[in-house]
Design a protein around this motif. Structure first.
Motif, PDB file in Angstrom:
ATOM      1  N   LEU A 196       3.691   0.492   2.516  1.00 52.08           N
ATOM      2  CA  LEU A 196       3.439   0.150   4.125  1.00 52.08           C
ATOM      3  C   LEU A 196       4.049  -1.133   4.518  1.00 52.08           C
ATOM      4  O   LEU A 196       3.705  -2.110   3.873  1.00 52.08           O
ATOM      5  N   TRP A 197       4.835  -0.853   5.554  1.00 54.95           N
ATOM      6  CA  TRP A 197       5.761  -1.789   6.213  1.00 54.95           C
ATOM      7  C   TRP A 197       5.340  -2.352   7.399  1.00 54.95           C
ATOM      8  O   TRP A 197       5.102  -3.684   7.591  1.00 54.95           O
ATOM      9  N   ARG A 198       5.291  -1.455   8.446  1.00 50.95           N
ATOM     10  CA  ARG A 198       5.231  -1.944   9.658  1.00 50.95           C
ATOM     11  C   ARG A 198       3.965  -0.899  10.236  1.00 50.95           C
ATOM     12  O   ARG A 198       3.919   0.098  10.075  1.00 50.95           O
ATOM     13  N   VAL A 199       2.901  -1.839  11.135  1.00 49.91           N
ATOM     14  CA  VAL A 199       1.896  -0.964  11.838  1.00 49.91           C
ATOM     15  C   VAL A 199       2.191  -1.031  12.977  1.00 49.91           C
ATOM     16  O   VAL A 199       2.252  -2.421  13.651  1.00 49.91           O
ATOM     17  N   HIS A 200       2.330  -0.089  13.820  1.00 53.02           N
ATOM     18  CA  HIS A 200       2.678   0.066  15.235  1.00 53.02           C
ATOM     19  C   HIS A 200       1.319   0.466  16.044  1.00 53.02           C
ATOM     20  O   HIS A 200       0.943   1.576  16.010  1.00 53.02           O
ATOM     21  N   MET A 241       1.040  -1.238   0.106  1.00 53.35           N
ATOM     22  CA  MET A 241      -0.088   0.087  -0.013  1.00 53.35           C
ATOM     23  C   MET A 241       1.033   1.161  -0.045  1.00 53.35           C
ATOM     24  O   MET A 241       1.743   1.239   0.808  1.00 53.35           O
ATOM     25  N   LYS A 242       0.630   2.444  -0.995  1.00 54.37           N
ATOM     26  CA  LYS A 242       1.420   3.413  -1.000  1.00 54.37           C
ATOM     27  C   LYS A 242       1.204   4.372   0.164  1.00 54.37           C
ATOM     28  O   LYS A 242      -0.202   4.274   0.634  1.00 54.37           O
ATOM     29  N   ALA A 243       2.132   5.240   0.401  1.00 56.28           N
ATOM     30  CA  ALA A 243       1.692   6.241   1.399  1.00 56.28           C
ATOM     31  C   ALA A 243       0.603   7.091   1.130  1.00 56.28           C
ATOM     32  O   ALA A 243       0.830   7.561  -0.161  1.00 56.28           O
ATOM     33  N   PRO A 244      -0.309   7.556   1.906  1.00 51.81           N
ATOM     34  CA  PRO A 244      -1.294   8.672   1.399  1.00 51.81           C
ATOM     35  C   PRO A 244      -0.637   9.929   1.150  1.00 51.81           C
ATOM     36  O   PRO A 244       0.154  10.409   1.975  1.00 51.81           O
ATOM     37  N   SER A 245      -1.265  10.518   0.270  1.00 55.25           N
ATOM     38  CA  SER A 245      -0.714  11.949  -0.180  1.00 55.25           C
ATOM     39  C   SER A 245      -1.009  12.737   0.846  1.00 55.25           C
ATOM     40  O   SER A 245      -0.168  13.997   1.447  1.00 55.25           O
ATOM     41  N   ARG A 246      -2.093  12.691   1.638  1.00 55.20           N
ATOM     42  CA  ARG A 246      -2.570  13.535   2.795  1.00 55.20           C
ATOM     43  C   ARG A 246      -3.447  12.834   3.842  1.00 55.20           C
ATOM     44  O   ARG A 246      -3.846  11.747   3.665  1.00 55.20           O
ATOM     45  N   VAL A 247      -3.471  13.312   5.056  1.00 56.92           N
ATOM     46  CA  VAL A 247      -4.663  12.716   5.927  1.00 56.92           C
ATOM     47  C   VAL A 247      -5.800  13.520   5.626  1.00 56.92           C
ATOM     48  O   VAL A 247      -5.902  14.712   5.545  1.00 56.92           O
ATOM     49  N   LYS A 248      -6.717  12.428   5.530  1.00 56.99           N
ATOM     50  CA  LYS A 248      -8.113  13.093   5.207  1.00 56.99           C
ATOM     51  C   LYS A 248      -8.840  13.258   6.533  1.00 56.99           C
ATOM     52  O   LYS A 248      -8.684  13.162   7.755  1.00 56.99           O
ATOM     53  N   SER A 249      -9.885  13.946   6.646  1.00 61.17           N
ATOM     54  CA  SER A 249     -10.948  14.059   7.717  1.00 61.17           C
ATOM     55  C   SER A 249     -10.504  15.018   8.884  1.00 61.17           C
ATOM     56  O   SER A 249     -10.684  14.585  10.032  1.00 61.17           O
TER      57      SER A 249
END
Length: 449
Positions: free
Chosen positions: A384-388, A1-9
């Motif tokens: 996306l590599w690691r989810v903490h 999964m590619k990094a999002p270009s910006r944070v929504k909401s």
């Protein structure tokens, strides 16, 4: 999964201040709002319009009758049932309140789910923390472009009204942790079969903010002693962490048993593999994030309402064994409590010419405590590599917000590591009197022998 270009909401922040002017700290007008429309550490006191996030009314600051720390923390919400459960089948309905990493875990692992409970804003700290935040926040300033906080400030919330991403990060790293404390904890990487071998530690920490006469330019002192398994028992690390990293870096020493010498370990930081993690986390993943800030550009993306792991008294129960918590692909989701809270969103992008395994990181910090609740971490390809995930909890006897443990999911290795859990260990001890000589290299040598 590619990094999002910006944070929504994102929730509107009002007048936005550029990073270049973010070094001035809190204004007198902003300080006057603390304890009024803002909580004493700067969160929005009011609930949200939907009524799904309540007003902050002081948090939980007293233990229930009959509280016995040797038996663990009683769950004040034990009778509550989930309002709803998020799975891969219905996650699109809640996508604006989830992180990319949460949705990826839902898609990949059928046993991973998110049980959402009523929101309780339990976060609270001692009055001394509130007093220092208000008194010192006006004079607080970043140094070296964000690599430190001026060491005239002893507050554990130097930036109650943050205007830059790195200010939120310093609030997280300097946050009140119970003063001087000992934590007995376990960390274990989980094999694909679900098997694991705990590495246990005794962690001795002294925060300079609560010491009578701290040394100049110190944020905290820490001694980490490995107590098991027998093949690793006796490993000891010593940390002196500066508050102004512009003047000096973290000072780290280790005892080399082969040479019977105490050695400086300047490379034991950042993206070196975390001790006991089997390479599934970095050293600066510890506690959500702890380490030098100079490798990244830190962007304050704003605030949002997000479903995060919160009030995890059940997960912290002394009645749970580690084997009860572990499943082959993820932590036992039936034990984890999630709630809807407001979070600060901070995006970290690796600077040109700097090295780190994570090229981009998106952090979500609980507004009521500045505890990191979640982080999505991306590799050099933008994947996306690691989810903490940090499983937050209010320690009402201190009082302070901290966590009941952390989990880092490595999506490429399809494995995960659990750290900071205490269920089968001795109770934590807070507000201790610590002699600074305990955190000396001479004592490191004595403890390692």
């Amino acid at each position: 999964m590619k990094a999002p270009s910006r944070v929504k909401s994102l929730i509107a922040l009002g007048a936005f201040v550029g990073f270049g002017s973010a070094f001035a700290g809190m204004t007198a007008e902003e300080a006057a709002r603390l304890g009024k429309d803002l909580t004493p550490i700067g969160a929005e006191r009011a609930g949200n319009k939907a009524g799904t996030i309540p007003e902050w009314t002081g948090g939980v600051t007293k233990p229930p009758a009959g509280f016995d720390p040797t038996k663990g923390y009683a769950d004040p919400f034990a009778s509550e049932k989930p309002l709803y459960t998020i799975t891969a089948a219905n996650m699109a309905q809640y996508k604006d309140q989830l992180a990319a990493g949460q949705m990826e875990l839902l898609k990949r692992y059928p046993s991973y789910k998110i049980n959402v409970y009523p929101t309780h804003r339990t976060g609270a700290f001692p009055q001394s923390v509130y007093d220092a935040a208000k008194a010192e926040g006006v004079g607080a300033a970043l140094t070296g472009g964000g690599t430190g906080v001026t060491n005239t400030v002893r507050s554990t919330v130097p930036f109650p009204v943050p205007k830059a991403g790195v200010e939120v990060l310093w609030n997280h790293m300097m946050r009140f942790r119970g003063g001087n404390f000992i934590r007995y904890s376990a960390e274990f990487p989980v094999q694909t079969s679900g098997s694991f071998t705990p590495l246990t530690r005794s962690e001795f920490v002294a925060q300079a903010a609560v010491l009578d006469k701290p040394e100049p330019n110190r944020m905290l002192y820490a001694m980490f002693m490995v107590t098991g398994p027998s093949s690793q028992a006796g490993e000891v690390d010593l940390l002196h962490s500066p508050q102004d990293q512009t003047k000096e870096p973290n000072l780290i020493w280790v005892y080399n048993a082969g040479q019977r010498r105490v050695l400086r370990a300047p490379d034991l930081c950042c993206d070196t593999p975390g001790q006991g993690s089997d390479g599934l986390r970095t050293t600066d993943d510890y506690g959500g994030f702890f380490g030098p800030t100079d490798r990244y550009d830190w962007k304050l993306a704003g605030k949002k309402e997000m479903i995060i792991s919160y009030n995890n008294y059940r997960l912290n129960s002394k009645g749970l064994k580690y084997a009860d918590m572990v499943r082959p692909t993820n932590l036992n989701s039936d034990l984890v409590r999630y709630e809807l809270h407001r979070v600060w969103v901070v995006e970290a992008t690796l600077k040109q010419g700097m090295r780190h395994a994570y090229a981009k990181r998106t952090f979500y910090f609980d507004e009521d405590s500045f505890e990191m609740a979640h982080a999505d971490q991306y590799d050099g390809r933008g994947e996306l590599w690691r989810v903490h995930e940090t499983h937050l909890m209010q320690y009402y006897d201190v009082p302070m917000a901290n966590n009941a443990g952390e989990v880092v999911y490595d999506l490429q290795a399809r494995r995960y590591v659990v750290l900071g859990v205490t269920n089968q260990e001795k109770p934590m001890k807070f507000n201790l009197k610590q002699d600074l000589s305990f955190f000396s290299t001479d004592n490191l040598r004595r403890l390692a022998n």
